[in-house]
Design a protein around this motif. Structure first.
Motif, PDB file in Angstrom:
ATOM      1  N   GLN A  41      35.316  49.691  42.872  1.00 10.12           N
ATOM      2  CA  GLN A  41      35.970  48.388  42.794  1.00 10.12           C
ATOM      3  C   GLN A  41      36.945  48.314  41.625  1.00 10.12           C
ATOM      4  OE1 GLN A  41      33.173  45.214  43.224  1.00 10.12           O
ATOM      5  NE2 GLN A  41      34.732  43.630  43.216  1.00 10.12           N
ATOM      6  N   TYR A  45      41.072  47.834  41.734  1.00 11.30           N
ATOM      7  CA  TYR A  45      41.756  46.759  41.002  1.00 11.30           C
ATOM      8  C   TYR A  45      42.716  47.289  39.944  1.00 11.30           C
ATOM      9  CZ  TYR A  45      38.507  43.622  43.344  1.00 11.30           C
ATOM     10  OH  TYR A  45      37.792  42.930  44.288  1.00 11.30           O
ATOM     11  N   ASP A  56      40.149  46.692  49.659  1.00  8.54           N
ATOM     12  CA  ASP A  56      39.426  45.787  48.771  1.00  8.54           C
ATOM     13  C   ASP A  56      38.080  45.434  49.392  1.00  8.54           C
ATOM     14  OD1 ASP A  56      38.535  43.867  47.024  1.00  8.54           O
ATOM     15  OD2 ASP A  56      40.318  42.606  47.170  1.00  8.54           O
ATOM     16  N   ARG A  58      36.101  43.165  48.578  1.00 13.40           N
ATOM     17  CA  ARG A  58      35.940  41.709  48.578  1.00 13.40           C
ATOM     18  C   ARG A  58      37.185  41.055  49.174  1.00 13.40           C
ATOM     19  NH1 ARG A  58      30.627  41.319  47.575  1.00 13.40           N
ATOM     20  NH2 ARG A  58      30.033  42.353  45.675  1.00 13.40           N
ATOM     21  N   PRO A  62      40.220  36.826  48.567  1.00 13.85           N
ATOM     22  CA  PRO A  62      41.637  36.428  48.566  1.00 13.85           C
ATOM     23  C   PRO A  62      42.048  35.669  49.820  1.00 13.85           C
ATOM     24  CG  PRO A  62      41.433  38.725  47.925  1.00 13.85           C
ATOM     25  CD  PRO A  62      40.080  38.262  48.348  1.00 13.85           C
ATOM     26  N   TYR A  77      43.679  37.389  41.101  1.00 17.18           N
ATOM     27  CA  TYR A  77      43.377  38.578  40.297  1.00 17.18           C
ATOM     28  C   TYR A  77      42.238  38.340  39.303  1.00 17.18           C
ATOM     29  CZ  TYR A  77      47.468  40.904  42.249  1.00 17.18           C
ATOM     30  OH  TYR A  77      48.377  41.479  43.100  1.00 17.18           O
ATOM     31  N   GLU A  80      38.991  38.335  41.241  1.00 18.92           N
ATOM     32  CA  GLU A  80      38.587  39.684  41.616  1.00 18.92           C
ATOM     33  C   GLU A  80      37.954  40.420  40.439  1.00 18.92           C
ATOM     34  OE1 GLU A  80      42.298  41.166  43.169  1.00 18.92           O
ATOM     35  OE2 GLU A  80      41.666  40.770  45.226  1.00 18.92           O
ATOM     36  N   TRP A  81      38.548  40.278  39.259  1.00 17.41           N
ATOM     37  CA  TRP A  81      37.994  40.939  38.074  1.00 17.41           C
ATOM     38  C   TRP A  81      36.659  40.327  37.660  1.00 17.41           C
ATOM     39  CZ3 TRP A  81      38.778  45.537  36.308  1.00 17.41           C
ATOM     40  CH2 TRP A  81      39.968  46.175  36.613  1.00 17.41           C
ATOM     41  N   THR A  83      34.455  39.197  39.787  1.00 17.06           N
ATOM     42  CA  THR A  83      33.463  39.790  40.698  1.00 17.06           C
ATOM     43  C   THR A  83      33.118  41.219  40.275  1.00 17.06           C
ATOM     44  OG1 THR A  83      35.077  40.621  42.318  1.00 17.06           O
ATOM     45  CG2 THR A  83      34.258  38.372  42.631  1.00 17.06           C
TER      46      THR A  83
END
Length: 167
Positions: A41, A45, A56, A58, A62, A77, A80-81, A83
């Protein structure tokens, strides 16, 4: 010192006769698996031109943030970070301490729900406005299985085994 005295003084360290200390090993396997997922992951990213959407794990987050809440990349973004950071923390707690299984299980279900939603959209609407194509659906389902279903199943199994041992 005899075994009885050691057991009384260190009841959390020395198991009763005939029992094995294998519980932490099982949690360590789950923690190691989660660390491997973390590496993937974080690698996605850190992709130079931004994460490839189809890779991705996840991807549903998005989709949900863009289509239902009209957020842009300034919000997506960091989410996502967050997670990925959560996954690192959960992996460390499970690997090193054998704890956090319930919290991880609840968080994983919440984080997996948008991707399950995205898979439904891909399957029912054949991609719709997102990423049309059967290959996209297969890859998304594979990532969903590896990143959500398998670790959720492993965590649930460990929780049930612990509960069974207590009763």
């Amino acid at each position: 010192m005899d075994r009885e005295e050691l057991t009384r003084n260190n009841s959390r360290v020395i198991p009763p006769e005939g029992e094995h200390v294998s519980r932490p090993q099982r949690e360590r396997l789950l923690g190691a698996y989660l660390f491997a997922l973390c590496i993937y992951q974080v690698g996605i990213y850190c992709w130079p031109s931004g994460p490839p959407f189809i890779l991705d794990p996840r991807a549903g987050i998005p989709v949900l943030l863009i289509n239902h809440f009209s957020f842009d990349n300034k919000v997506i973004y960091p989410v996502e970070w967050i997670t990925a950071t959560w996954l690192v923390i959960a992996a460390a707690m499970i690997f090193f301490r054998g704890r956090f299984l319930r919290a991880y299980l609840i968080a994983e279900i919440v984080l997996a729900a948008p991707t399950a939603y995205y898979i439904c959209i891909l399957a029912i609407r054949h991609g719709g406005d997102f990423a049309p194509g059967f290959k996209d659906l297969v890859l998304t389902v594979l990532l969903f299985l590896v990143f959500s279903v398998v670790p959720t199943g492993l965590a649930l199994r460990r929780i049930l085994v612990r509960r069974e041992k207590r009763s």
